[in-house]
Design a protein around this motif. Structure first.
Motif, PDB file in Angstrom:
ATOM      1  N   ARG A 189       0.843  -1.193   0.000  1.00  0.00           N
ATOM      2  CA  ARG A 189       0.000   0.000   0.000  1.00  0.00           C
ATOM      3  C   ARG A 189       0.876   1.240   0.000  1.00  0.00           C
ATOM      4  O   ARG A 189       1.600   1.506   0.960  1.00  0.00           O
ATOM      5  N   THR A 190       0.861   1.993  -1.092  1.00  0.00           N
ATOM      6  CA  THR A 190       1.669   3.215  -1.194  1.00  0.00           C
ATOM      7  C   THR A 190       0.858   4.274  -1.938  1.00  0.00           C
ATOM      8  O   THR A 190      -0.243   3.984  -2.424  1.00  0.00           O
ATOM      9  N   ARG A 191       1.451   5.450  -2.078  1.00  0.00           N
ATOM     10  CA  ARG A 191       0.802   6.496  -2.868  1.00  0.00           C
ATOM     11  C   ARG A 191       0.484   5.967  -4.268  1.00  0.00           C
ATOM     12  O   ARG A 191      -0.555   6.255  -4.847  1.00  0.00           O
ATOM     13  N   MET A 192       1.411   5.146  -4.809  1.00  0.00           N
ATOM     14  CA  MET A 192       1.234   4.629  -6.163  1.00  0.00           C
ATOM     15  C   MET A 192       0.004   3.727  -6.271  1.00  0.00           C
ATOM     16  O   MET A 192      -0.826   3.897  -7.164  1.00  0.00           O
ATOM     17  N   THR A 193      -0.134   2.783  -5.342  1.00  0.00           N
ATOM     18  CA  THR A 193      -1.273   1.851  -5.455  1.00  0.00           C
ATOM     19  C   THR A 193      -2.573   2.533  -5.059  1.00  0.00           C
ATOM     20  O   THR A 193      -3.619   2.245  -5.631  1.00  0.00           O
ATOM     21  N   GLU A 194      -2.518   3.470  -4.089  1.00  0.00           N
ATOM     22  CA  GLU A 194      -3.765   4.141  -3.698  1.00  0.00           C
ATOM     23  C   GLU A 194      -4.211   5.090  -4.815  1.00  0.00           C
ATOM     24  O   GLU A 194      -5.403   5.276  -5.019  1.00  0.00           O
ATOM     25  N   GLY A 195      -3.216   5.629  -5.568  1.00  0.00           N
ATOM     26  CA  GLY A 195      -3.560   6.447  -6.729  1.00  0.00           C
ATOM     27  C   GLY A 195      -4.227   5.595  -7.805  1.00  0.00           C
ATOM     28  O   GLY A 195      -5.164   6.019  -8.478  1.00  0.00           O
ATOM     29  N   ALA A 196      -3.759   4.357  -7.968  1.00  0.00           N
ATOM     30  CA  ALA A 196      -4.277   3.488  -9.033  1.00  0.00           C
ATOM     31  C   ALA A 196      -5.565   2.776  -8.631  1.00  0.00           C
ATOM     32  O   ALA A 196      -6.471   2.625  -9.445  1.00  0.00           O
ATOM     33  N   TYR A 197      -5.654   2.312  -7.376  1.00  0.00           N
ATOM     34  CA  TYR A 197      -6.775   1.440  -6.989  1.00  0.00           C
ATOM     35  C   TYR A 197      -7.668   2.025  -5.899  1.00  0.00           C
ATOM     36  O   TYR A 197      -8.612   1.375  -5.467  1.00  0.00           O
ATOM     37  N   GLY A 198      -7.337   3.216  -5.391  1.00  0.00           N
ATOM     38  CA  GLY A 198      -8.117   3.786  -4.299  1.00  0.00           C
ATOM     39  C   GLY A 198      -7.592   3.301  -2.961  1.00  0.00           C
ATOM     40  O   GLY A 198      -6.585   2.605  -2.878  1.00  0.00           O
ATOM     41  N   LYS A 199      -8.314   3.674  -1.887  1.00  0.00           N
ATOM     42  CA  LYS A 199      -7.828   3.383  -0.533  1.00  0.00           C
ATOM     43  C   LYS A 199      -7.781   1.884  -0.269  1.00  0.00           C
ATOM     44  O   LYS A 199      -8.726   1.157  -0.549  1.00  0.00           O
ATOM     45  N   ILE A 200      -6.653   1.428   0.243  1.00  0.00           N
ATOM     46  CA  ILE A 200      -6.504   0.016   0.592  1.00  0.00           C
ATOM     47  C   ILE A 200      -6.456  -0.060   2.110  1.00  0.00           C
ATOM     48  O   ILE A 200      -5.537   0.462   2.741  1.00  0.00           O
ATOM     49  N   GLU A 201      -7.496  -0.667   2.685  1.00  0.00           N
ATOM     50  CA  GLU A 201      -7.640  -0.663   4.141  1.00  0.00           C
ATOM     51  C   GLU A 201      -6.599  -1.554   4.808  1.00  0.00           C
ATOM     52  O   GLU A 201      -6.169  -2.549   4.240  1.00  0.00           O
ATOM     53  N   GLU A 202      -6.241  -1.173   6.043  1.00  0.00           N
ATOM     54  CA  GLU A 202      -5.404  -2.068   6.840  1.00  0.00           C
ATOM     55  C   GLU A 202      -6.243  -3.276   7.222  1.00  0.00           C
ATOM     56  O   GLU A 202      -7.456  -3.184   7.345  1.00  0.00           O
ATOM     57  N   THR A 203      -5.593  -4.413   7.384  1.00  0.00           N
ATOM     58  CA  THR A 203      -6.351  -5.647   7.638  1.00  0.00           C
ATOM     59  C   THR A 203      -6.974  -5.654   9.029  1.00  0.00           C
ATOM     60  O   THR A 203      -7.912  -6.407   9.278  1.00  0.00           O
ATOM     61  N   GLY A 204      -6.447  -4.825   9.939  1.00  0.00           N
ATOM     62  CA  GLY A 204      -6.984  -4.815  11.294  1.00  0.00           C
ATOM     63  C   GLY A 204      -6.262  -5.789  12.205  1.00  0.00           C
ATOM     64  O   GLY A 204      -6.337  -5.678  13.419  1.00  0.00           O
ATOM     65  N   SER A 205      -5.555  -6.733  11.627  1.00  0.00           N
ATOM     66  CA  SER A 205      -4.801  -7.671  12.465  1.00  0.00           C
ATOM     67  C   SER A 205      -3.477  -7.010  12.851  1.00  0.00           C
ATOM     68  O   SER A 205      -3.113  -5.952  12.326  1.00  0.00           O
ATOM     69  N   GLU A 206      -2.749  -7.643  13.752  1.00  0.00           N
ATOM     70  CA  GLU A 206      -1.532  -7.024  14.272  1.00  0.00           C
ATOM     71  C   GLU A 206      -0.483  -6.802  13.182  1.00  0.00           C
ATOM     72  O   GLU A 206       0.191  -5.787  13.160  1.00  0.00           O
ATOM     73  N   PHE A 207      -0.374  -7.755  12.275  1.00  0.00           N
ATOM     74  CA  PHE A 207       0.584  -7.640  11.164  1.00  0.00           C
ATOM     75  C   PHE A 207      -0.097  -6.962   9.984  1.00  0.00           C
ATOM     76  O   PHE A 207      -1.083  -7.471   9.448  1.00  0.00           O
ATOM     77  N   ASP A 208       0.407  -5.802   9.607  1.00  0.00           N
ATOM     78  CA  ASP A 208      -0.178  -5.061   8.488  1.00  0.00           C
ATOM     79  C   ASP A 208       0.411  -5.617   7.187  1.00  0.00           C
ATOM     80  O   ASP A 208       1.473  -5.196   6.740  1.00  0.00           O
ATOM     81  N   PHE A 209      -0.310  -6.560   6.581  1.00  0.00           N
ATOM     82  CA  PHE A 209       0.210  -7.322   5.433  1.00  0.00           C
ATOM     83  C   PHE A 209       0.656  -6.415   4.288  1.00  0.00           C
ATOM     84  O   PHE A 209       1.665  -6.670   3.644  1.00  0.00           O
TER      85      PHE A 209
END
Ligand SMILES: NC(=O)c1ccc[n+]([C@@H]2O[C@H](COP(=O)([O-])OP(=O)(O)OC[C@H]3O[C@@H](n4cnc5c(N)ncnc54)[C@H](O)[C@@H]3O)[C@@H](O)[C@H]2O)c1
Length: 298
Positions: A189-209
């Motif tokens: 999840r970066t500026r590049m992917t959020e620019g291309a695909y929109g907001k990518i949510e955090e999974t909510g689990s301890e490890f942010d995949f």
């Protein structure tokens, strides 16, 4: 002791996203980092963060596709930190558009930063290693867009497939100078992917995949002497997953008894060749072969 104790690494595009994570990990592993970045403010922020925490970092600003900028990165790393041990070609940008709508400027901008931006730095660093008689490591940044194909990214995918080929060929050329060249196809999840695909949510689990910082451990390893036996390879990397790609490979063949084919005869044979190779004749969506995806690619 970290994997990069006393080593000097250039990371291009290290002002944010995956490159920032790579730069911070180099320092965590005991190395000094030369941040190459187009965006002066973002680049300086990363350098300040590293220096504040007691690490060593320096900044060279400018377009990585410019020969002078690439040469300055190598010269500054050597002047500031006494040498160069690894180069991470990470800087990149997108101009997504189907080929029908794509302007020549959109094609050129993407090909330039990725392909020329890999050549300029690799050329400068490899010449340094040859002249200095020192081993080196290069990590190139490809993408599943190039390896598998992605709709609307003919410029970016062509550049990224080219980068996989570039890593393979330069690995071969630089072997005699003890320089390894490998490529990664990251997903984060970066500026590049959020620019291309929109907001990518955090999974909510301890490890942010999908954290961009998850790419850096593999890159640090590929920058280190621990990976000196690995070259010309393409790794997928996302979350805690590291994949290895098989390169393009021929899977079946037909011949014509040692004579040139008649096109009309050949036309009756090609479907059989594809069937023997297990290759579908119609266009297939390569993205459905992704093991992990942050968006729906079906
Ligand atoms: N994020 C992903 O899922 C993903 C997937 C596949 C490949 N990649 C590749 O990973 C690399 C990093 O991407 P990211 O997602 O962190 O993007 P990002 O936009 O967050 O960061 C890219 C950085 O590169 C810099 N940059 C761009 N053009 C430059 C130039 N000409 N000279 C110097 N610096 C320049 C930008 O200023 C920016 O700081 C890129 O090569 C990208 O194509 C990313």
């Amino acid at each position: 002791m970290g994997l990069l104790e006393g080593k000097v690494v250039i990371v291009t595009g290290a002002g944010r996203g995956i490159g920032r994570g790579e730069a911070l990990e180099v320092v965590r592993q005991g190395g000094a980092v030369l941040v190459g970045e187009f965006d002066e403010v973002a680049g300086q922020e990363v350098v300040d963060e590293i220096v504040k925490s007691g690490g060593q970092a320096a900044l060279v600003t400018g377009d990585v596709a410019e020969v002078e900028v690439a040469e300055k990165m190598v010269a500054t790393a050597v002047a500031e930190f006494g040498g160069l041990d690894a180069l991470v070609n990470n800087a990149g940008t997108l101009r997504d558009r189907t080929v029908i709508k794509m302007a020549p400027e959109e094609w050129d901008a993407v090909i330039r930063v990725h392909l020329r931006g890999h050549y300029t730095t690799t050329h400068a660093a490899a010449n340094y290693w040859k002249e200095a008689g020192r081993p080196g490591h290069i990590v190139c940044t490809a993408s599943t867009s190039g390896l598998l194909g992605n709709f609307g990214q003919s410029n970016y995918g062509a550049a990224k497939a080219g980068i996989a080929a570039f890593a393979n060929i330069t690995a071969w050329e630089l072997r005699k100078y003890n320089v390894t060249v490998n490529a990664i196809a990251p997903a984060a999840r970066t500026r590049m992917t959020e620019g291309a695909y929109g907001k990518i949510e955090e999974t909510g689990s301890e490890f942010d995949f999908w954290s961009p910082d998850n790419i850096a451990p593999l890159v640090s390893y590929l920058c280190s002497d621990a990976s000196a036996h690995i070259s010309g390879k393409v790794f997928g990397v996302e979350g805690d997953v590291v994949e290895i790609y098989q390169p393009w490979t021929s899977v079946a063949e037909i011949g014509n008894g040692g004579t040139r084919w008649d096109p009309e005869v050949l036309a009756t044979k090609i479907d059989g060749l594809l069937a023997e190779g297990g290759v579908a004749p119609e266009i297939t969506n390569g993205m459905t072969r992704l093991r992990y995806s942050m968006t729906d690619r079906s």
